[in-house]
Design a protein around this motif. Structure first.
Motif, PDB file in Angstrom:
ATOM      1  N   THR A  52      42.953  39.153  45.130  1.00 36.79           N
ATOM      2  CA  THR A  52      41.592  39.135  44.395  1.00 36.79           C
ATOM      3  C   THR A  52      40.518  38.950  45.867  1.00 36.79           C
ATOM      4  OG1 THR A  52      41.194  37.042  44.372  1.00 36.79           O
ATOM      5  CG2 THR A  52      42.257  38.091  42.436  1.00 36.79           C
ATOM      6  N   SER A  53      39.265  39.297  45.385  1.00 36.76           N
ATOM      7  CA  SER A  53      38.085  38.939  46.554  1.00 36.76           C
ATOM      8  C   SER A  53      38.087  37.734  46.921  1.00 36.76           C
ATOM      9  CB  SER A  53      36.943  39.551  46.055  1.00 36.76           C
ATOM     10  OG  SER A  53      36.698  38.699  44.812  1.00 36.76           O
ATOM     11  N   GLY A  54      38.631  36.740  46.116  1.00 36.05           N
ATOM     12  CA  GLY A  54      38.731  35.120  46.477  1.00 36.05           C
ATOM     13  C   GLY A  54      39.867  34.817  47.288  1.00 36.05           C
ATOM     14  N   GLY A  55      40.840  35.949  47.332  1.00 41.28           N
ATOM     15  CA  GLY A  55      42.065  35.419  48.195  1.00 41.28           C
ATOM     16  C   GLY A  55      43.533  35.106  47.376  1.00 41.28           C
ATOM     17  N   SER A  56      43.153  34.974  46.026  1.00 44.05           N
ATOM     18  CA  SER A  56      44.460  34.693  45.463  1.00 44.05           C
ATOM     19  C   SER A  56      45.341  35.837  45.294  1.00 44.05           C
ATOM     20  CB  SER A  56      43.839  34.362  43.979  1.00 44.05           C
ATOM     21  OG  SER A  56      43.066  33.456  43.989  1.00 44.05           O
ATOM     22  N   THR A  57      46.737  35.561  45.334  1.00 36.76           N
ATOM     23  CA  THR A  57      47.470  36.464  45.597  1.00 36.76           C
ATOM     24  C   THR A  57      48.462  36.322  44.293  1.00 36.76           C
ATOM     25  OG1 THR A  57      48.811  34.903  46.830  1.00 36.76           O
ATOM     26  CG2 THR A  57      47.416  36.645  48.143  1.00 36.76           C
ATOM     27  N   ASN A  58      49.160  37.526  44.042  1.00 40.22           N
ATOM     28  CA  ASN A  58      50.325  37.619  42.945  1.00 40.22           C
ATOM     29  C   ASN A  58      51.346  38.519  43.408  1.00 40.22           C
ATOM     30  OD1 ASN A  58      51.338  37.060  40.216  1.00 40.22           O
ATOM     31  ND2 ASN A  58      50.449  39.246  39.882  1.00 40.22           N
TER      32      ASN A  58
END
Length: 115
Positions: A52-58
């Motif tokens: 995400t733009s916030g840096g959260s990854t999946n």
């Protein structure tokens, strides 16, 4: 509109590494998430990793611990670092970007892992 161009695919032996890149251009300010998908012959396209733009990854379970997704903001580039590649990772890998209304796709880059 967002344009995505992937690079970095190729042929590698099992156990090897590759790094995919995706250069984004156009209305990149509107992007709120990016990801990598792959599609193997005869199979549906599947999510590999997203950020995400916030840096959260999946990550897909099949690549956890082997693949790392990252995003270089100033260069407007998305990366997928792949280690310990397996023959089952063979697929066309696509870069994806979403702005909440539309999904944008690159043309894909072939990754082939030989056993």
């Amino acid at each position: 509109q967002v344009q995505l161009v992937e690079s970095g695919g190729g042929l590698v032996q099992a156990g090897g590494s590759l790094r995919l890149s995706c250069a984004a251009s156009g209305s990149i300010f509107s992007i709120n998430a990016m990801g990598w998908y792959r599609q193997a012959p005869g199979k549906q396209r599947e999510l590999v990793a997203a950020i995400t733009s916030g840096g959260s990854t999946n990550y897909a379970d099949s690549v956890k611990g082997r693949f790392t997704i990252s995003r270089d903001g100033p260069k407007n580039t998305l990366y997928l670092q792949m280690h310990s590649l397996k023959p089952e990772d063979t697929a066309v890998y696509y870069c994806n970007a979403g702005d909440g209304m539309y999904d944008y796709w690159g043309q894909g880059t072939q990754v082939t892992v030989s056993s």
